[in-house]
Design an enzyme around this catalytic site. Sequence first.
Site, short mmCIF file in Angstrom:
data_model
loop_
_atom_site.label_atom_id
_atom_site.label_comp_id
_atom_site.label_asym_id
_atom_site.label_seq_id
_atom_site.Cartn_x
_atom_site.Cartn_y
_atom_site.Cartn_z
N GLU A 117 0.92 -1.17 0.38
CA GLU A 117 0.19 0.08 -0.11
C GLU A 117 0.74 1.23 0.08
O GLU A 117 0.72 1.99 0.82
CB GLU A 117 -1.37 -0.16 1.02
CG GLU A 117 -2.89 -0.62 1.10
CD GLU A 117 -3.31 -0.61 1.98
OE1 GLU A 117 -2.68 -0.44 3.66
OE2 GLU A 117 -4.29 -1.52 1.93
N GLU A 205 -7.16 -6.83 -1.03
CA GLU A 205 -6.97 -6.70 0.34
C GLU A 205 -8.55 -5.98 0.35
O GLU A 205 -9.65 -5.33 -0.64
CB GLU A 205 -6.51 -5.28 0.96
CG GLU A 205 -5.49 -5.91 1.98
CD GLU A 205 -4.52 -5.10 2.71
OE1 GLU A 205 -5.90 -4.47 3.33
OE2 GLU A 205 -3.66 -5.23 3.16
#
Length: 215
Positions: A117, A205
């Site tokens: 991320e 995710e």
Amino acid sequence: LKGVSTHGLSWFPEYVNQKAFHSIKKDWNANVVRLALYTSEYNGYCTGDAKNRKALERRIDQGVQYAKKAGLYVIIDWHILSDGNPRTYEKQAVRFFKKMASRYQNHTNVIYEICNEPNGGTSWSTIKTYAKKVVKAIRSRDKNGVILIGTPNWSQDVDAAAASPLKGYKNVMYTLHFYAGTHGADLRKKAESALEKGLPLFVSEFGISDASGNG
């Protein structure tokens, strides 16, 4: 593919075991497990000592073998978070993924996620510069394994990647993260726009909670 992720391998190693992975396959009807290797947090791969790094590599190897026996795909996830910019530990990432690709080039169930991320204002151009080096390192060993590339703003700005994707490589996808307690139509529109431009997306995710994991 549908499945689940571990938490940090340094913090909850007990869930990387054969019984758990068989349960993921049989009881949850999943077909992929993600091994979250944190890079910068407590006992992270890049911040812990050499003994810790070796232990984490053993845990990854165990996870890959358990997944194979259970009939699962497995994502080796270079889990940047507090480091924000993937270039912070770029040299370590290149060495790590070259090692992983050498080790698992003949494992058709292995997927490489090279930066979880990117955040903190890290631009797509910066991520792309990093990705070119890491993808090249993987492809020097593994010609076909699927590679997942993170996108800016905690893997939300897939539209930026769609405007300027990597060229010259196949089996490369770009990650989108979606938590229904936080995200909504705006992020779905970004995904739709990227798909319309032909960008291959992988949602590595997702959940019904807030993006923080709460709620």
